[in-house]
Design an enzyme around this catalytic site. Structure first.
Site, PDB file in Angstrom:
ATOM      1  N   LYS A  35       0.843  -1.196   0.000  1.00 27.93           N
ATOM      2  CA  LYS A  35       0.000   0.000   0.000  1.00 27.93           C
ATOM      3  C   LYS A  35       0.882   1.251   0.000  1.00 27.93           C
ATOM      4  CE  LYS A  35      -0.482   0.018   5.046  1.00 27.93           C
ATOM      5  NZ  LYS A  35      -1.430   0.016   6.178  1.00 27.93           N
ATOM      6  N   ARG A 130     -11.289   0.869  14.117  1.00 27.52           N
ATOM      7  CA  ARG A 130     -11.261   1.554  12.826  1.00 27.52           C
ATOM      8  C   ARG A 130     -12.331   0.930  11.933  1.00 27.52           C
ATOM      9  NH1 ARG A 130      -5.073   1.955  10.779  1.00 27.52           N
ATOM     10  NH2 ARG A 130      -5.555  -0.256  10.389  1.00 27.52           N
ATOM     11  N   TYR A 253      16.959  29.128   9.489  1.00 29.51           N
ATOM     12  CA  TYR A 253      15.751  29.880   9.832  1.00 29.51           C
ATOM     13  C   TYR A 253      15.520  29.867  11.333  1.00 29.51           C
ATOM     14  CZ  TYR A 253      14.363  30.078   4.901  1.00 29.51           C
ATOM     15  OH  TYR A 253      14.308  30.321   3.557  1.00 29.51           O
ATOM     16  N   MET A 301      13.602  23.999   3.041  1.00 26.56           N
ATOM     17  CA  MET A 301      12.934  23.255   1.979  1.00 26.56           C
ATOM     18  C   MET A 301      13.923  22.449   1.144  1.00 26.56           C
ATOM     19  SD  MET A 301      10.568  24.620  -1.168  1.00 26.56           S
ATOM     20  CE  MET A 301       9.199  25.122  -0.124  1.00 26.56           C
TER      21      MET A 301
END
Length: 357
Positions: A35, A130, A253, A301
């Protein structure tokens, strides 16, 4: 390829990990779970390396169709079943095994016009809450399905939520036993953790996922360090910049890392745009030119910073392993407060991928 980042997939490790599964559950058949595009590895890239599996398990019809078109003729299990009644025509065409977990699916199967019966996995809610029928409903659901002309072979299915713990499946197994009373049916219960650590639950089919790709179902590499599992995916890049810091200077940052003394750092062509976790803090392990070191400051990024103190010889072009055979993906994930599953699945499309046979 201009930017130096690259992921490589060791298909021999994948074959090896399937054998580890077979050794762990020698009396069971194996659904290889592919999956999420084979946990980010790419079904089209890896499925043939798993060609000795007994079946493939997944979620998306598109991925099942891809396997059929590539030539896989064995069983395919759709773990969440069909999402709309009209999909049963596709299940029929491609001969897919479907899980059944809800009342509406019973009605859809009853009313479908199929060329041949479909094999069914009846899902028990054994405590994860679930999908699945509660244990006291299984007998009636089973009989209802058994009476349908559209239903072929049937298997009882469940899923464990805490199988990484020594006593983690006890309560769930009691519920499964309650559900199976009087049915004398085949069962498929084990995820990766239960496959490794709960042989009493192996039964007819196991459903390994993360361990096929060489990571730990508990999220802790030390739990599988002696299992023989080998990482399949390696993410590497190179240093593209060097910065000498003075004491007190900051990195990245937000200036979240501050040098306490003169320090040399490397800038690596890898960031959250490539799938590396932005939340990975200073201290996340990384390998530079074969030397273990750490990240520094906030992941950008497209770039991240690493400490070159342990490897003063490293310069522009030095090879960096972000995760793989040396830096375990579980260790990177643990530092970032997540699990290896997420990092595998998050590998960005812009990262070139090569396969090593």
């Amino acid at each position: 390829m201009s930017r130096p980042i690259q992921a490589s997939l060791d298909l021999q490790a994948l074959r090896h990990n399937l054998q580890v599964v077979r050794q762990a559950a020698p009396g069971s058949r194996v659904w290889s779970v592919v999956k999420a595009n084979a946990y980010g590895h790419g079904i089209d890239r890896i499925w043939q390396a798993l060609g000795t599996t007994d079946g493939f398990a997944m979620l998306n019809l598109e991925e099942a169709i891809l396997l059929r078109e590539r030539g896989w003729k064995g069983p395919i299990l759709m773990l969440e079943g069909f999402f709309h009644a009209d999909e049963l025509e596709v299940f029929d065409q491609y001969r897919l095994t479907t899980s059944v977990h809800s009342n509406w699916q019973l009605k859809a199967l009853q009313n479908a016009r199929l060329h041949a019966p479909l094999d069914i996995y009846v899902k028990v809610n054994s405590g994860m809450n679930r999908l699945g029928f509660l244990p006291d409903r299984i007998s009636s659901v089973w009989q209802q399905l058994r009476a349908m002309h559209n239903v072929g072979d049937m298997t009882l299915m469940s899923h464990f939520s805490v199988a990484e713990k020594p006593d983690g499946i006890e309560e769930a197994m009691l519920r499964v036993e309650q559900a199976a009373e009087g049915l004398n049916c085949p069962r498929s219960l084990c995820n990766s953790a239960a496959t490794l650590w709960h042989p009493e639950a192996h039964f007819d089919w196991v459903r390994p996922g993360i361990i096929l790709y060489g990571a730990s179902p508990s999220g802790q590499w030390h739990d599988v360090a002696t299992s023989g599992l080998r990482p399949v995916m390696t993410l590497k890049s190179h240093i593209i910049g060097i910065q000498p810091l003075k004491a007190g200077e900051r990195v990245g940052y937000g200036g979240r890392y501050q040098a306490h003394q003169e320090q040399r750092i490397g800038i690596v062509a890898c960031g959250y745009g490539d799938g590396y976790p932005r939340v990975a803090p200073t201290g996340t392990p990384v390998m530079v030119e074969g030397v273990r070191t750490q990240t520094l400051g906030t992941v950008s990024m497209d770039m991240l910073a690493v400490d070159l103190t342990p490897c003063p010889q490293a310069g522009i072009g030095a090879e960096v392993e972000l995760w793989g055979s040396e830096i375990k993906i579980d260790d990177v994930a643990a530092a970032a407060g997540t699990v290896g599953y997420e990092l595998m699945c998050a590998l960005a499309p812009r990262v070139p991928v090569v396969t090593l046979s």
